[in-house]
Design an enzyme around this catalytic site. Structure first.
Site, mmCIF file in Angstrom:
data_model
loop_
_atom_site.group_PDB
_atom_site.id
_atom_site.type_symbol
_atom_site.label_atom_id
_atom_site.label_comp_id
_atom_site.label_asym_id
_atom_site.label_seq_id
_atom_site.Cartn_x
_atom_site.Cartn_y
_atom_site.Cartn_z
ATOM 1 N N GLY A 195 0.787 -1.239 0.000
ATOM 2 C CA GLY A 195 0.000 0.000 0.000
ATOM 3 C C GLY A 195 0.811 1.276 0.000
ATOM 4 O O GLY A 195 0.244 2.367 0.061
ATOM 5 N N GLU A 246 4.484 -6.253 1.586
ATOM 6 C CA GLU A 246 4.046 -6.673 0.250
ATOM 7 C C GLU A 246 3.866 -5.483 -0.695
ATOM 8 O O GLU A 246 2.757 -5.224 -1.148
ATOM 9 C CB GLU A 246 2.715 -7.428 0.374
ATOM 10 C CG GLU A 246 2.819 -8.699 1.178
ATOM 11 C CD GLU A 246 1.464 -9.314 1.506
ATOM 12 O OE1 GLU A 246 1.426 -10.515 1.813
ATOM 13 O OE2 GLU A 246 0.456 -8.592 1.473
ATOM 14 N N PRO A 247 4.933 -4.772 -1.003
ATOM 15 C CA PRO A 247 4.772 -3.640 -1.914
ATOM 16 C C PRO A 247 4.587 -4.111 -3.352
ATOM 17 O O PRO A 247 5.294 -4.995 -3.813
ATOM 18 C CB PRO A 247 6.105 -2.892 -1.777
ATOM 19 C CG PRO A 247 7.090 -3.966 -1.421
ATOM 20 C CD PRO A 247 6.336 -4.991 -0.608
ATOM 21 N N GLY A 248 3.619 -3.554 -4.042
ATOM 22 C CA GLY A 248 3.444 -3.835 -5.470
ATOM 23 C C GLY A 248 3.703 -2.547 -6.225
ATOM 24 O O GLY A 248 4.724 -2.382 -6.901
ATOM 25 N N ARG A 285 -7.663 3.361 -14.300
ATOM 26 C CA ARG A 285 -7.562 3.970 -12.971
ATOM 27 C C ARG A 285 -8.161 5.375 -12.900
ATOM 28 O O ARG A 285 -8.714 5.768 -11.888
ATOM 29 C CB ARG A 285 -6.110 3.968 -12.480
ATOM 30 C CG ARG A 285 -5.536 2.556 -12.363
ATOM 31 C CD ARG A 285 -4.231 2.496 -11.595
ATOM 32 N NE ARG A 285 -4.411 2.834 -10.197
ATOM 33 C CZ ARG A 285 -4.174 3.993 -9.659
ATOM 34 N NH1 ARG A 285 -3.673 4.974 -10.391
ATOM 35 N NH2 ARG A 285 -4.399 4.227 -8.385
ATOM 36 N N CYS A 304 -15.957 4.110 -26.582
ATOM 37 C CA CYS A 304 -17.276 4.724 -26.710
ATOM 38 C C CYS A 304 -17.854 5.012 -25.340
ATOM 39 O O CYS A 304 -18.795 4.346 -24.898
ATOM 40 C CB CYS A 304 -18.183 3.813 -27.501
ATOM 41 S SG CYS A 304 -17.641 3.766 -29.198
ATOM 42 N N GLU A 305 -17.268 5.971 -24.674
ATOM 43 C CA GLU A 305 -17.695 6.281 -23.323
ATOM 44 C C GLU A 305 -17.086 7.630 -22.953
ATOM 45 O O GLU A 305 -15.875 7.816 -23.089
ATOM 46 C CB GLU A 305 -17.174 5.173 -22.396
ATOM 47 C CG GLU A 305 -17.662 5.310 -21.016
ATOM 48 C CD GLU A 305 -17.910 3.969 -20.325
ATOM 49 O OE1 GLU A 305 -18.188 2.963 -21.011
ATOM 50 O OE2 GLU A 305 -17.812 3.957 -19.107
ATOM 51 N N TYR A 359 -1.037 -1.685 -11.870
ATOM 52 C CA TYR A 359 -2.494 -1.700 -12.021
ATOM 53 C C TYR A 359 -2.978 -1.067 -13.320
ATOM 54 O O TYR A 359 -4.095 -0.567 -13.379
ATOM 55 C CB TYR A 359 -3.170 -1.037 -10.807
ATOM 56 C CG TYR A 359 -2.774 -1.683 -9.495
ATOM 57 C CD1 TYR A 359 -3.166 -2.978 -9.191
ATOM 58 C CD2 TYR A 359 -1.946 -1.015 -8.581
ATOM 59 C CE1 TYR A 359 -2.782 -3.583 -8.011
ATOM 60 C CE2 TYR A 359 -1.549 -1.611 -7.401
ATOM 61 C CZ TYR A 359 -1.969 -2.904 -7.123
ATOM 62 O OH TYR A 359 -1.584 -3.514 -5.963
HETATM 63 N N1 LLP Z 1 -0.974 -7.000 -0.146
HETATM 64 C C1 LLP Z 1 -2.294 -7.153 -0.166
HETATM 65 C C2 LLP Z 1 -2.911 -8.128 0.724
HETATM 66 C C3 LLP Z 1 -3.087 -6.384 -1.043
HETATM 67 O O1 LLP Z 1 -4.391 -6.527 -1.043
HETATM 68 C C4 LLP Z 1 -2.464 -5.458 -1.906
HETATM 69 C C5 LLP Z 1 -3.245 -4.662 -2.847
HETATM 70 C C6 LLP Z 1 -1.062 -5.345 -1.869
HETATM 71 C C7 LLP Z 1 -0.347 -6.131 -0.966
HETATM 72 C C8 LLP Z 1 -0.290 -4.421 -2.764
HETATM 73 O O2 LLP Z 1 -0.637 -3.103 -2.605
HETATM 74 P P1 LLP Z 1 0.253 -1.958 -3.310
HETATM 75 O O3 LLP Z 1 1.582 -1.920 -2.595
HETATM 76 O O4 LLP Z 1 0.411 -2.323 -4.726
HETATM 77 O O5 LLP Z 1 -0.558 -0.723 -3.124
HETATM 78 N N2 LLP Z 1 -6.292 -1.519 -8.244
HETATM 79 C C9 LLP Z 1 -5.984 -0.536 -7.228
HETATM 80 C C10 LLP Z 1 -5.146 -1.108 -6.123
HETATM 81 C C11 LLP Z 1 -5.747 -2.322 -5.467
HETATM 82 C C12 LLP Z 1 -4.837 -2.895 -4.452
HETATM 83 C C13 LLP Z 1 -5.340 -4.177 -3.927
HETATM 84 N N3 LLP Z 1 -4.493 -4.800 -2.984
HETATM 85 C C14 LLP Z 1 -5.287 0.644 -7.875
HETATM 86 O O6 LLP Z 1 -5.144 0.654 -9.082
HETATM 87 O O7 LLP Z 1 -4.911 1.585 -7.203
#
Ligand code: LLP
Length: 463
Positions: A278, A320-322, A360, A391-392, A421
């Protein structure tokens, strides 16, 4: 206020009213390093380059739209997280942000673990050779087939998300003669957003087991009774695009309180705590994300001081950084198609992609930046809304931005910070084909996810 405020959107607490945009930047040709991948710069002709390759060449070779990913930047960010957290912690990259086999290999090489949240994310990881013990399996409604696949593969941990799942995983593990390492995901009553965190009321969601009402404590009791499970720790994930560490502080406090209760009731100290992902990134120059070493230091301090106060041994931390790893490493390259000046309002610039490659903006009111990439310009700034070809009317890529007034069809524009994302949430709306992901490093470019073709699409349509 925001049209469609959403928890995952940046700044949903203080979205500017419609039409109140920031003034134009001093230099429209400048590329703010905060929002662009590290090797992005302009060459002597003013063309944006990444990894030493000009976007004009990339467009010619791979077409547009395309996601262009800076491999060196990805690896550097992954490594920075790994180094910041050190050997007594684990970094699980959240595959939902963007997953491909090349990415899995980079992560493995850089010493990261991987969080997957579907059977097919798991399959992708395994097919690229990620050792199963480095994989964590998430999800609020894992099917029995997915659970079986994960246990059979020998994943390092399954994060249990419901009372049903405690029993299901235990059952599968026993059937297979295994003891599966698990964590229990709890909801701590904190939902953290960009500039705020709101305590209470946020147990009203589908993920995790609430701490409130002793439910999490009951889940622990049940997990400890089942032979198929080895309960290793507690998991908490509080939200997305977070800049403020205070939400993590409250979450850690509450998770550690549960660890203390577990010790007092069962006489055991669980060895792991996962604080989820997050962490926020810069989508525009107004955003100020923290560096991994600052985040690591803050989280280590929070957890160790909470544990000290509770007289617990400090558990092994994982995160858990994404978005924070992949988000800043890619930009989307588009070609400008049509330009419509609307007198007294703004100019609509249509590009050859849109909500199918970046949902997004439409979904979360997310903010993005944009730059003219195929050349520089001295023309005056022009207020634009960059839209797609769908078309939106909500098909918006960048709601309010400035581009040079001499912008013309055929120019290339680039939207930075689209690594997370965007491809992973891409769709085929209007039967538009999903763009490729092109990885660039040291003057070489290669497709790591190819562009969808008409044949790909029609193959699914069995007539
Ligand atoms: N761990 C868990 C359990 C999660 O649910 C998530 C994201 C992450 C890690 C990774 O979060 P990050 O570091 O990437 O923020 N589609 C949305 C974000 C949904 C995130 C869902 N869970 C967007 O585009 O902002």
């Amino acid at each position: 206020m925001s049209r469609s405020a959403h928890p995952a959107g940046p700044r949903h607490a203080d979205v500017l009213p419609e039409g109140h945009y920031s003034p134009p930047p001093a230099d429209l040709n400048a590329l703010d390093p905060k929002v662009w991948a590290r090797t992005v710069t302009r060459d002597k002709d003013g063309v944006v380059t990444v990894g030493g390759i000009a976007v004009t060449e990339l467009a010619e070779r791979f077409g547009t739209p395309a996601y262009i990913l800076d491999e060196a930047d990805f690896r550097a960010r992954a490594r920075a997280w790994r180094t910041a957290f050190g050997n007594d912690a684990d970094v699980f990259y959240a595959g939902k942000a963007f997953l491909s086999r090349a990415v899995v290999r980079w992560l493995d090489e850089e010493g990261l673990n991987l969080d997957v949240c579907s059977g097919t994310e798991l399959a992708t990881a395994l097919s690229a050779g990620m050792p199963a013990e480095k994989i964590a399996f998430h999800g609020n409604n894992k099917s029995m087939a997915e659970i079986r696949r994960a246990v059979e593969a020998g994943v390092g941990r399954i994060v249990l998300d419901s009372f049903q799942e405690i029993v299901r995983v235990a059952h599968v593990a026993q059937e297979l003669g295994r003891r599966q390492r698990v964590q229990i995901r709890v909801t701590v009553g904190v939902e953290a957003h960009t500039h705020e965190f709101i305590a209470t009321a946020h147990e009203d969601q589908k993920f995790g087991i609430p701490l409130a009402g002793g439910q999490a404590a009951e889940a622990v009791r049940r997990a400890l009774q089942l032979d198929g499970l080895e309960l290793a720790g507690i998991h908490s994930h509080i939200g997305s695009q977070i800049f403020d560490m205070s939400g993590f502080e409250v979450a850690a406090h509450r998770v550690v309180r549960l660890l203390r209760e577990i010790r007092d009731e069962h006489g055991i100290e669980l060895p792991e705590i996962d604080l989820g992902g997050g962490l926020g990134i810069a989508y525009t120059s107004d955003d100020d994300p923290r560096e991994p070493h600052e985040i690591a230091k803050a989280l280590h301090e929070i957890v160790s001081s909470e544990c000290e106060a509770a007289r617990l041994r400090t558990p092994r931390i994982s995160v858990e950084p994404g978005r924070a790893i992949v988000g800043p490493t890619a930009f989307t390259l588009y070609e400008v198609g049509t330009i419509k000046p609307l007198e007294g309002l703004r100019t609509y610039v249509s590009v050859d992609g849109g909500m199918s490659d970046n949902i997004r903006t439409a979904l979360y009111d997310a903010e993005y930046s944009i730059a003219l990439a195929s050349r520089v310009s001295d023309a005056e700034p022009m207020l634009v809304r960059v839209v797609g070809k769908h078309c939106e009317s909500g098909d918006i890529v960048v709601r309010d931005a400035f581009l040079p007034a001499d912008l013309a069809p055929g120019d290339l524009v680039a939207v930075p910070a689209t690594g997370a994302y965007c491809r992973s949430m891409a769709s085929n709306y209007n039967h538009v084909l999903r763009p490729p992901v092109v990885a660039v490093a040291d003057g070489e470019a290669r497709v790591i996810v190819r562009r969808e073709t008409e044949e790909d699409l029609l193959r699914l349509d069995v007539g």
